[in-house]
Design a protein around this motif. Structure first.
Motif, PDB file in Angstrom:
ATOM      1  N   ALA A 112      10.565 -14.513   5.033  1.00  0.00           N
ATOM      2  CA  ALA A 112       9.374 -14.090   5.785  1.00  0.00           C
ATOM      3  C   ALA A 112      10.218 -13.003   6.889  1.00  0.00           C
ATOM      4  N   VAL A 113      11.397 -13.266   7.635  1.00  0.00           N
ATOM      5  CA  VAL A 113      11.865 -12.616   8.615  1.00  0.00           C
ATOM      6  C   VAL A 113      12.542 -11.229   7.886  1.00  0.00           C
ATOM      7  N   ILE A 114      12.825 -11.393   6.557  1.00  0.00           N
ATOM      8  CA  ILE A 114      13.352 -10.217   5.817  1.00  0.00           C
ATOM      9  C   ILE A 114      12.033  -9.413   5.459  1.00  0.00           C
ATOM     10  N   LEU A 115      11.096  -9.824   5.077  1.00  0.00           N
ATOM     11  CA  LEU A 115       9.793  -9.142   4.930  1.00  0.00           C
ATOM     12  C   LEU A 115       9.369  -8.585   6.268  1.00  0.00           C
ATOM     13  N   LEU A 116       9.392  -9.213   7.323  1.00  0.00           N
ATOM     14  CA  LEU A 116       8.839  -8.485   8.532  1.00  0.00           C
ATOM     15  C   LEU A 116       9.649  -7.311   8.923  1.00  0.00           C
ATOM     16  N   VAL A 117      10.920  -7.436   8.936  1.00  0.00           N
ATOM     17  CA  VAL A 117      11.724  -6.535   9.136  1.00  0.00           C
ATOM     18  C   VAL A 117      11.758  -5.285   8.347  1.00  0.00           C
ATOM     19  N   ALA A 118      11.659  -5.665   6.938  1.00  0.00           N
ATOM     20  CA  ALA A 118      11.733  -4.673   5.960  1.00  0.00           C
ATOM     21  C   ALA A 118      10.330  -3.603   6.120  1.00  0.00           C
ATOM     22  N   THR A 119       9.362  -4.377   6.694  1.00  0.00           N
ATOM     23  CA  THR A 119       7.835  -3.658   6.715  1.00  0.00           C
ATOM     24  C   THR A 119       7.706  -2.931   8.175  1.00  0.00           C
ATOM     25  N   GLY A 120       8.633  -3.217   8.796  1.00  0.00           N
ATOM     26  CA  GLY A 120       8.673  -2.690  10.236  1.00  0.00           C
ATOM     27  C   GLY A 120       7.730  -3.398  11.234  1.00  0.00           C
ATOM     28  N   LEU A 121       7.182  -4.356  10.835  1.00  0.00           N
ATOM     29  CA  LEU A 121       6.390  -5.267  11.827  1.00  0.00           C
ATOM     30  C   LEU A 121       7.404  -5.789  12.905  1.00  0.00           C
TER      31      LEU A 121
END
Length: 61
Positions: free
Chosen positions: A48-57
């Motif tokens: 979840a953290v990786i996805l949030l950082v990768a999407t710029g959120l």
């Protein structure tokens, strides 16, 4: 000091009690249950953290 010594001392005492109780609870939990219980949780949170950082959120600091 703006708030005075009273609130500071109360905050220190409450923080100590809550911290001590939290550590005691966690040690009892780990003693009775295998640590592998935390593995799925850590994988889900990590993804979840990786996805949030990768999407710029969420900004990586």
């Amino acid at each position: 000091m703006t708030g005075g010594w009273g609130p500071t001392i109360v905050g220190i005492v409450v923080s100590f009690i809550v911290g001590y109780a939290s550590i005691a609870w966690l040690l009892r939990l780990v003693a009775k249950h295998p640590i592998s219980v935390f593995v799925p949780y850590r994988i889900v949170v990590g993804v979840a953290v990786i996805l949030l950082v990768a999407t710029g959120l969420v900004a990586a600091v």
